[in-house]
Design an enzyme around this catalytic site. Sequence first.
Site, mmCIF file in Angstrom:
data_model
loop_
_atom_site.group_PDB
_atom_site.id
_atom_site.type_symbol
_atom_site.label_atom_id
_atom_site.label_comp_id
_atom_site.label_asym_id
_atom_site.label_seq_id
_atom_site.Cartn_x
_atom_site.Cartn_y
_atom_site.Cartn_z
ATOM 1 N N GLU A 235 -33.413 78.606 19.667
ATOM 2 C CA GLU A 235 -33.526 79.845 18.894
ATOM 3 C C GLU A 235 -34.742 80.676 19.252
ATOM 4 O O GLU A 235 -34.669 81.895 19.314
ATOM 5 C CB GLU A 235 -33.530 79.534 17.401
ATOM 6 C CG GLU A 235 -32.190 79.059 16.875
ATOM 7 C CD GLU A 235 -32.181 78.895 15.368
ATOM 8 O OE1 GLU A 235 -32.790 79.729 14.684
ATOM 9 O OE2 GLU A 235 -31.573 77.931 14.884
ATOM 10 N N ASP B 112 -31.367 75.039 15.751
ATOM 11 C CA ASP B 112 -31.929 74.235 14.660
ATOM 12 C C ASP B 112 -30.883 73.285 14.061
ATOM 13 O O ASP B 112 -29.687 73.599 14.033
ATOM 14 C CB ASP B 112 -32.487 75.147 13.569
ATOM 15 C CG ASP B 112 -33.783 75.820 13.992
ATOM 16 O OD1 ASP B 112 -34.349 75.404 15.013
ATOM 17 O OD2 ASP B 112 -34.207 76.766 13.311
ATOM 18 N N ASP C 119 -29.590 72.553 11.238
ATOM 19 C CA ASP C 119 -29.027 72.791 9.908
ATOM 20 C C ASP C 119 -27.775 73.649 10.051
ATOM 21 O O ASP C 119 -27.307 73.917 11.154
ATOM 22 C CB ASP C 119 -30.052 73.463 8.991
ATOM 23 C CG ASP C 119 -30.538 74.800 9.539
ATOM 24 O OD1 ASP C 119 -30.072 75.215 10.632
ATOM 25 O OD2 ASP C 119 -31.379 75.448 8.888
ATOM 26 N N GLU D 125 -27.326 76.819 9.527
ATOM 27 C CA GLU D 125 -27.565 78.067 10.241
ATOM 28 C C GLU D 125 -27.635 77.814 11.743
ATOM 29 O O GLU D 125 -27.110 78.597 12.538
ATOM 30 C CB GLU D 125 -28.865 78.701 9.754
ATOM 31 C CG GLU D 125 -28.798 79.241 8.355
ATOM 32 C CD GLU D 125 -27.785 80.363 8.204
ATOM 33 O OE1 GLU D 125 -27.847 81.346 8.957
ATOM 34 O OE2 GLU D 125 -26.898 80.234 7.346
ATOM 35 N N TYR E 14 -38.574 69.177 10.964
ATOM 36 C CA TYR E 14 -37.873 70.393 10.564
ATOM 37 C C TYR E 14 -38.057 70.654 9.081
ATOM 38 O O TYR E 14 -37.964 69.740 8.252
ATOM 39 C CB TYR E 14 -36.386 70.270 10.893
ATOM 40 C CG TYR E 14 -35.663 71.572 10.813
ATOM 41 C CD1 TYR E 14 -36.084 72.669 11.565
ATOM 42 C CD2 TYR E 14 -34.560 71.732 9.987
ATOM 43 C CE1 TYR E 14 -35.421 73.879 11.499
ATOM 44 C CE2 TYR E 14 -33.883 72.938 9.916
ATOM 45 C CZ TYR E 14 -34.319 74.010 10.671
ATOM 46 O OH TYR E 14 -33.662 75.215 10.599
ATOM 47 N N ARG F 45 -36.435 72.807 6.943
ATOM 48 C CA ARG F 45 -35.334 73.178 6.036
ATOM 49 C C ARG F 45 -34.497 71.935 5.782
ATOM 50 O O ARG F 45 -33.616 71.594 6.564
ATOM 51 C CB ARG F 45 -34.504 74.311 6.638
ATOM 52 C CG ARG F 45 -35.270 75.628 6.711
ATOM 53 C CD ARG F 45 -34.412 76.771 7.211
ATOM 54 N NE ARG F 45 -35.167 78.012 7.190
ATOM 55 C CZ ARG F 45 -35.892 78.463 8.206
ATOM 56 N NH1 ARG F 45 -35.957 77.769 9.323
ATOM 57 N NH2 ARG F 45 -36.554 79.606 8.109
ATOM 58 N N HIS G 17 -31.275 65.333 6.596
ATOM 59 C CA HIS G 17 -32.429 65.237 7.474
ATOM 60 C C HIS G 17 -33.540 64.456 6.787
ATOM 61 O O HIS G 17 -33.496 64.177 5.597
ATOM 62 C CB HIS G 17 -32.958 66.632 7.827
ATOM 63 C CG HIS G 17 -31.964 67.489 8.533
ATOM 64 N ND1 HIS G 17 -31.917 68.843 8.370
ATOM 65 C CD2 HIS G 17 -30.964 67.171 9.385
ATOM 66 C CE1 HIS G 17 -30.931 69.345 9.102
ATOM 67 N NE2 HIS G 17 -30.345 68.348 9.717
#
Length: 921
Positions: free
Chosen positions: A7, A80, A82, A84, A303, A305, A350
């Site tokens: 990203e 990432d 997740d 998203e 991470y 989130r 996670h």
Amino acid sequence: MNVVVVESPAKAKTINKYLGPGFQVLASYGHVRDLPAKDGSVDPEHDFNMLWEVDGRSEKHMRAIADAAKGATNLYLATDPDREGEAISWHVREVLEQRRALKGVEVQRVVFNEITKSAIVEAFKHPRALNRELVDAYLARRALDYLVGFTLSPVLWRKLPGSRSAGRVQSVALRLVCEREAEIEAFKPQEYWTVEATFQTEEGNRFTARLTHLAGRKLEKLDIANAAGAAAAVAAVEARSFHVGPVERKQVRRHPQPPFTTSTLQQEASRQIGMTASRTMRTAQRLYEGVDIGGETVGLITYMRTDGVQISGEAIAAARRLIGGRYGEKYVPDAPRVYRTQAKNAQEAHEGIRPTDMFRTPDQVSSQLSDEERRLYELIWRRTVASQMESALLEQVGADLLSGDRQVTLRATGSTLLFDGFLKLYREGRDDAEDEDGDRRLPPLVDGGAVDRLGVDSAQHFTQPLPRYSEASLVKRLEELGIGRPSTYASIIEVLQDRGYVRLDRKRFVPEDRGRLVTAFLTGFFDKLVQYNFTAEMETKLDAVSDGRVDWRQLLRDFWQDFSTQIAQTKDLSIKDVVSALDEDLGRHFFPDTGEGGRDPRGCPTCGDGRLGLKLGKFGAFIGCSNYPECRYTRPLAIENGDGSAGADGGDPNVPKKLGDDPDTGLPVWMRKGPYGQYVQLGDAEGDTKPKRQSIPKGMPPGDVTLAVALSLLALPRTIGNHPETGDPIVAGIGRFGAYVKHGPTYKSIGSGDDVLTIGLNRAVDLLASAPGRGRQPGRPIGDHPADGKPITVHAGKYGPYVQHGEIRATLPKGMDADAVSVAVALPLLAERAAKAPAKPAPRRRAAASDKAAAPARKAAAPKKAAAKSAASADTATKAKPAAKKPAVKKAAAKPATAKAKPAAKAKAAPRKAAAKAEEQ
């Protein structure tokens, strides 16, 4: 060649270094496409078909990825870990397939929870396919937010003039803030008193005890209701002697909190270090992507989130070794602590947020971090290590002080920290209460022991309503209700403030009247949409989609059936109906009963017999008289002060407000509103002389601008201090583009986290260090040029040292010592460089008659060029047929007026896009 897509460019650089030759790592720069901000991007009539469009800023990045993929063997999507991230990977693959860039290329998904070499290498050993269920959950969520935003917001604009927009989750969060404010306004404080006595033991030790029983009866909190009752209670205590009753002792353990999740990190960062949710997430992102340590970029945390609290076995083992070596074996529990997620609608499997290396202490990396990064990393490090430490042990002691006739009893309590355990390293912040970990010791007391009474005091109290929400408590409440996702809380809070629905006052959310109107309208006519349980149940259904248990299109069908029916029912809703409902719902807020001699809070102060009520005008809501047009009394939508004027929080910004007089000049200081916002002004205009003015900084509520603040603003720019390296002054001020700090020719904007009036020297130096051209040194003056007297300076440039005079720069010959350069040496170098300098371009001439004649032809050709460019960049599920393009181009060329109208249409759509776009990405 293997192509890897991540990203961010910072992450791309680091991962490329870890993977080595044979891999090309490119950045997508976040999302690459989105739903166009126009009607029809989600089509319920065609089973919720979604029209996606590559963002203009993302087009060049997608071209680079497509060019690289065409010659690749493997394409690894490493965005990432997740939902998203999964969605971005899906978008990248879809775009590349539409552009036929994946022929013969194997596409695989790679996820990792930390940016360290071992984690990256291990992740690439275990690639997988894209998770379709996660993508479906993303599609459902994005469609829901779009449908709510683009369907509900126009209803708001038509029925409630002056409103901005509404969102699926944002509106529920706003309702929480507004309902808490309504509870506070409706709260009636009750008076009560407490009585405490000071005693002394035979050994001379003093302690206090509170009255709990009077006349043989246990006292409730409100039983002593006034001063007379308190005086009687004090007299009853003073009339008696006391001895120690039963003494109770018990030991209690306090256990550490688990590692941070996204929401708990936001809460604690707000409580302990004063960071907003958005700043917390931005800072955590930088820590995750990594900093340069010893020439290598290393991710410092996992991470950020996540809803998980568990951490890996390797991290637990490292934490236990660190605790034993640093604090001693008594701080290491017998068995590792294992935590499990308790959050409602936990969405990400996670780890909790932890340091990537437990032995990388905050002290070791502080020199490589900014102040915010250092404080946040220290918070995460302490919380994680403390989560594996031994529990704290406290002894709680309680004793009753009894009168001889057993009619009066007082209670003394205290606690002693016997073993600090995890408290040695970490204490959790508290939002609404004092930290209760501190010792409050009692002297040794024995059952039946004698004590002397030294004094008796009473204190008046009033019951308090629940406090307004802070960022921390609002995030906590949203998580408790299962509303939204923790990763979106920061953006939700930002949207509420940006739209003027709430403001922060002493770190507490206060709803603006505009926000209360929107909430009242939604609860009155779209109650189901803003119900807490409905929004939470929708999150549960979205989780079921991600688990593969619910079809995402069926979820949308069920939602749309009810929602579209509600929208249809508002078509015949008149403005009068809306006003009547809002007036009834908000009357208590805008017309509070002050209890002043039977005065009607809705009585018109002008005509006397009119009734004040809520009115809706072209530019929003206001309060007016029922006898209009005979009586034209109006006032802004705000709570009325005792003098009949509007309160400062809701006063009309278009009316100048006098803040006071300048003590030095005696001139009045005004707050006014101009075309570019509100500003303060010293004195009044006299003839052609303009008075001194200064804009109010963005983010500063006008209600917070006092006379002292206004005078400080008018005194800008101010000198903060001298730069520690150059000795030149650093100045803070407000310019055309907002607040800034300045050092020499270098400017740097001041963000929302800093105050132009209070920013200090160290913070200013940090900001300037990140300004464009920060690596360029001011230069060492060596003398003045004999021709014009301007200074000649020596600089350390990117390609070697050089001398500079004005705009002329001359590189020093190779091997020449920059410290030995004099004016005599510099002059011929500058002269030689000036002789080689290219001539300035000739000024643009006015258009000739022939040019003017050709202009219409060029204008007519412009639509054809724009249409061709649009057709080339359009990225839809089905491509337009070639035959359809030709007539469109001809039509545009034949009618230039149509092409001219396009920018106007675009401008008209822009506010709608900004207002209606849902708060969740």
